[in-house]
Design an enzyme around this catalytic site. Structure first.
Site, short mmCIF file in Angstrom:
data_model
loop_
_atom_site.label_atom_id
_atom_site.label_comp_id
_atom_site.label_asym_id
_atom_site.label_seq_id
_atom_site.Cartn_x
_atom_site.Cartn_y
_atom_site.Cartn_z
N CYS A 83 -1.59 3.52 11.55
CA CYS A 83 -1.46 4.73 12.36
C CYS A 83 -2.72 4.90 13.20
O CYS A 83 -3.34 5.96 13.24
CB CYS A 83 -1.20 5.96 11.48
SG CYS A 83 -2.42 6.27 10.19
N ASP A 134 -5.29 -4.82 -6.96
CA ASP A 134 -5.89 -5.38 -5.76
C ASP A 134 -4.95 -6.46 -5.23
O ASP A 134 -4.39 -7.25 -6.00
CB ASP A 134 -7.26 -5.97 -6.10
CG ASP A 134 -7.91 -6.63 -4.91
OD1 ASP A 134 -7.70 -7.85 -4.71
OD2 ASP A 134 -8.63 -5.93 -4.18
N GLY A 164 4.66 7.13 -0.98
CA GLY A 164 6.03 6.71 -1.24
C GLY A 164 7.01 6.87 -0.11
O GLY A 164 8.19 6.56 -0.26
N GLY A 165 6.56 7.33 1.06
CA GLY A 165 7.49 7.53 2.16
C GLY A 165 8.23 6.27 2.55
O GLY A 165 9.44 6.28 2.77
N LYS A 166 7.51 5.16 2.62
CA LYS A 166 8.13 3.90 3.02
C LYS A 166 8.84 3.25 1.84
O LYS A 166 9.90 2.64 2.00
CB LYS A 166 7.09 3.00 3.65
CG LYS A 166 6.50 3.61 4.93
CD LYS A 166 5.34 2.83 5.48
CE LYS A 166 4.82 3.49 6.77
NZ LYS A 166 4.21 4.80 6.53
N ASP A 176 -0.06 0.23 -5.20
CA ASP A 176 -1.16 0.91 -4.52
C ASP A 176 -2.40 0.75 -5.38
O ASP A 176 -2.34 0.91 -6.60
CB ASP A 176 -0.85 2.40 -4.31
CG ASP A 176 -1.74 3.00 -3.23
OD1 ASP A 176 -1.29 3.10 -2.07
OD2 ASP A 176 -2.91 3.35 -3.54
N CYS A 193 0.88 -1.19 0.00
CA CYS A 193 0.00 0.00 0.00
C CYS A 193 0.90 1.22 0.00
O CYS A 193 1.03 1.92 1.00
CB CYS A 193 -0.92 0.00 1.21
SG CYS A 193 -1.82 -1.56 1.47
N ARG A 252 -3.23 7.97 -6.96
CA ARG A 252 -2.22 8.15 -5.91
C ARG A 252 -0.86 7.64 -6.35
O ARG A 252 0.18 8.08 -5.85
CB ARG A 252 -2.67 7.45 -4.61
CG ARG A 252 -3.70 8.24 -3.83
CD ARG A 252 -4.33 7.44 -2.71
NE ARG A 252 -3.36 6.81 -1.83
CZ ARG A 252 -2.77 7.41 -0.80
NH1 ARG A 252 -3.04 8.68 -0.55
NH2 ARG A 252 -1.93 6.76 -0.03
N ALA A 295 1.55 4.27 -1.85
CA ALA A 295 1.43 5.72 -2.04
C ALA A 295 1.31 6.43 -0.69
O ALA A 295 0.69 5.89 0.23
CB ALA A 295 0.21 6.03 -2.91
#
Length: 447
Positions: free
Chosen positions: A233, A162, A115-117, A135, A111, A140, A113
């Site tokens: 989160c 998916d 892209g931080g991880k 994603d 998952c 996104r 978007a």
């Protein structure tokens, strides 16, 4: 802020935190924390600290993450445009940090978007192996692709599938997988108050069925011996520990692995191996992270590269590069030259949006290099370069898309030139008699 919190959420947190509840409520009176993660694909932490214009304090649970003050503007600095760092909420840096990536592995971000991880997973691979960033939202994925290109990552494929369908294509394939699951966002209420309204509409019962299917599908794609991170989160036990327990029940061949605890970390509810982050105990927002491993051990899957004949105009351009393209393979698709260090098996009817590094576009009798290629190169890997000081006003002019004059530095070079700031590439231009015609990508320009 506190008055906006739903009563049912407040009761849930009272039961969860007990004597710590008042401290949690008081955390809403504090300002959020800002995080910057050094992109070790481009620069070491030590070298970045030597040139950083920001006041930075280490984030204790990362090797390359730092707090910065909210009145500083790192997104409006040339080093940001050179991809030297990524701006990320401090707690959100933990999931990629705890996943033990090794060079040459096949890694999946389920998952991904915005892209931080993914950018951190790519950096941990050191541009070896292959990262598949997925994603389900195609829109996104555009931001995901840009952030990966900005980071200089060229061992990344991006798809929009998916997870159930993806698991049918790549059964027991990946060495490491990251699942940062969609969730109710309870841990981000301080940072993003609009999520409170979303919670009121859906609360913490909407996402668990989705999270359970995502994690189960991801486990199907994990090879024996591989490891997987699940993170959210949110604080809800329904979205965290109960999702992990469902995975353990469905997949008896996986087990939890303990995550080292930093000061302020809490253990999972009846799951000591997991980690919970609360905003009243750490300098960051709320998060949950679990690390799991599949029993057994199988060799990593490896895929053959392919041979493709290249147009002469592209070959001529490659004579300007010393980048070692021999360690991978090219494909020509829709007039674009794409290079990847590894090729995944060909799939039918899947939404593959990027399959490595788009080097540029073939236009009749000439080749035009891409913004992504400029960010993937090092200064010394291109024959013609101009290196401007970060204080030079021409850097901002270039980033705004303006023509720049470098007659004081160069009047002899002609053709493609790589523009750098303090040794780090920003993009391409075409130079003639000391005037550089700007080729910086329009969608990337300084606003």
């Amino acid at each position: 802020m506190v008055t906006q919190l739903p009563e049912s959420f407040i009761q849930q947190m009272k039961e969860l935190l007990k004597d710590e509840f008042e401290a949690y409520i008081q955390s809403f009176e504090h300002e959020r924390y800002y995080g910057l993660r050094v992109n070790t694909n481009k620069i070491s932490v030590q070298d970045f600290l030597k040139i950083s214009p920001f006041d930075l304090t280490p984030i204790p649970w990362t090797d390359n993450g730092f707090y910065y003050e909210g009145d500083q503007k790192p997104a409006k600095h040339p080093y940001y445009y050179a991809g030297l760092y990524y701006l990320q909420e401090p707690s959100a840096m933990l999931p990629a940090q705890v996943l033990p990536i090794e060079e040459n592995e096949l890694v999946l971000d389920t998952c991904a978007a915005p892209g931080g991880k993914s950018t951190e997973l790519a950096a941990k691979l050191h541009n070896t192996g292959l990262l598949l960033s997925n994603d389900i939202s195609t829109s996104r994925c555009q931001g995901l692709i840009k952030n990966l290109e900005l980071s200089g990552s060229y061992n990344v494929w991006v798809c929009s599938e998916d997870l159930i369908d993806l698991s049918n294509r790549f059964t027991q394939t990946f060495d490491k997988i990251l699942v940062d699951a969609p969730c109710s966002g309870e841990g981000m209420f301080r940072k993003e108050p609009h999520l409170i309204n979303s919670w009121i509409q859906r609360d913490d019962t909407y996402y668990p069925p989705i999270q359970k299917e995502i994690l189960s599908s991801a486990i199907d794609m994990l090879r024996p011996g591989g490891m997987i991170v699940y993170s959210t989160c949110t604080f809800s036990v329904k979205e965290n520990e109960e999702v992990i327990q469902d995975a353990l029940d469905r997949h008896p061949d996986i087990h939890l692995v303990s995550i080292p605890k930093c000061p302020g970390f809490s253990s999972g509810i009846n799951m000591e191996e997991c980690v919970r982050l609360y905003p009243h105990k750490i300098h960051g927002e709320g998060h949950f992270v679990a690390l799991l491993q599949k029993d057994g051990d199988t060799p990593q899957k490896r895929y053959q590269n392919i041979k493709t004949s290249l147009p002469e105009s592209f070959k001529e351009f490659l004579n300007l590069c010393t980048f070692d393209f021999s360690q991978g393979s090219f494909i020509i698709k829709n007039e674009k030259a794409i290079w990847s260090p590894l090729q995944l098996p060909e799939q039918k009817k899947w939404r593959l949006l990027r399959s490595g590094l788009i080097c540029g576009e073939l236009k009749k009798n000439h080749f035009e290099p891409s913004q992504a290629l400029a960010l993937a190169l090092k200064k010394e890997q291109f024959k013609n370069t101009v290196d401007l000081s970060v204080e030079d006003t021409r850097v901002i002019k270039y980033l705004k898309g303006e023509t720049i004059d470098i007659k004081d530095l160069d009047t002899k070079t002609k053709g493609w030139i790589l523009i750098c700031v303090n040794g780090y590439p920003l993009g391409f231009g075409k130079i003639d008699k000391g005037i550089i015609k700007n080729k910086y990508a329009k969608g990337w320009r300084w606003q």
